[in-house]
Design a protein around this motif. Structure first.
Motif, mmCIF file in Angstrom:
data_model
loop_
_atom_site.group_PDB
_atom_site.id
_atom_site.type_symbol
_atom_site.label_atom_id
_atom_site.label_comp_id
_atom_site.label_asym_id
_atom_site.label_seq_id
_atom_site.Cartn_x
_atom_site.Cartn_y
_atom_site.Cartn_z
ATOM 1 N N CYS A 8 17.477 72.288 35.644
ATOM 2 C CA CYS A 8 18.121 73.358 34.884
ATOM 3 C C CYS A 8 19.621 73.085 34.875
ATOM 4 N N GLY A 9 20.176 73.049 33.702
ATOM 5 C CA GLY A 9 21.596 72.778 33.554
ATOM 6 C C GLY A 9 21.839 71.348 33.113
ATOM 7 N N ARG A 10 22.895 71.156 32.395
ATOM 8 C CA ARG A 10 23.267 69.831 31.894
ATOM 9 C C ARG A 10 24.444 69.296 32.705
ATOM 10 N N GLU A 37 16.021 68.226 30.756
ATOM 11 C CA GLU A 37 17.073 69.186 31.078
ATOM 12 C C GLU A 37 16.792 70.491 30.349
ATOM 13 N N GLU A 40 20.396 76.541 31.669
ATOM 14 C CA GLU A 40 20.590 77.426 32.822
ATOM 15 C C GLU A 40 20.886 78.811 32.266
ATOM 16 N N GLU A 47 13.852 80.871 33.801
ATOM 17 C CA GLU A 47 13.976 79.441 34.072
ATOM 18 C C GLU A 47 12.674 78.889 34.643
ATOM 19 N N SER A 97 18.524 75.647 38.895
ATOM 20 C CA SER A 97 19.904 75.874 38.481
ATOM 21 C C SER A 97 20.768 76.183 39.700
ATOM 22 N N SER A 98 22.005 76.480 39.452
ATOM 23 C CA SER A 98 22.892 76.847 40.557
ATOM 24 C C SER A 98 22.462 78.169 41.196
ATOM 25 N N HIS A 123 24.160 69.543 40.588
ATOM 26 C CA HIS A 123 24.381 68.295 39.844
ATOM 27 C C HIS A 123 24.414 67.101 40.797
#
Length: 147
Positions: A8-10, A37, A40, A47, A97-98, A123
């Motif tokens: 989740c997230g780029r 990907e 998020e 998600e 994700s975060s 990341h």
């Protein structure tokens, strides 16, 4: 073996993008690697639904989460090898994700894996997961990469 990394997230930072590209290239010697990907959203359940929809049927699923078990590189290599020996030709790693991962995704996982009790940016966790996958395949292939 097919390996799919669902995140989740780029990635935005060039140094993360470059590191992931390098390990993806190296993994190409050992497996068919695919990156998925997802956006998020901050909504863990939303998600989670998106993640579950992207898991290929018959995959051995590893969810990276802080409460997961700790494994050495050699233990991860043995797990990858055992998956192949047991006829599991698909390995799917999930990085949330975060905000983390939904409980639904964690319950779906065959293994909950922690990189460390420390907290890392998700990341950076992607780079670390790719490096450890490459290391696992290198160990199983008898490469000198793992010292």
């Amino acid at each position: 073996m097919q390996v799919k990394l669902i995140c989740c997230g780029r990635l935005k930072e060039k140094f993360y993008i470059d590191a992931c590209a390098e390990y993806a290239k190296r993994l190409g010697r050992y497996c068919a690697y695919e990156l998925c990907e997802l956006p998020e959203s901050g909504n863990l359940e939303k998600e989670g639904e998106a993640i579950l929809a992207k898991i290929p049927a018959g995959s051995y699923v590893i969810a990276l989460c802080v409460e997961g078990s700790l494994r050495s590189s050699e233990e991860l290599a043995a797990l990858v090898k055992n998956c192949a020996l047991q006829g599991k030709s698909r390995l799917c790693l999930i990085i949330g994700s975060s905000f983390g991962l939904s409980e639904t995704v964690k319950r779906r996982a065959d293994l909950r894996l922690s990189m460390s009790p420390m907290t890392f940016p998700h990341h950076l966790a992607r780079v670390m997961a790719l490096e450890q996958l490459y290391r696992a395949f290198s160990i199983n292939g008898g490469s000198r990469y793992h010292k």
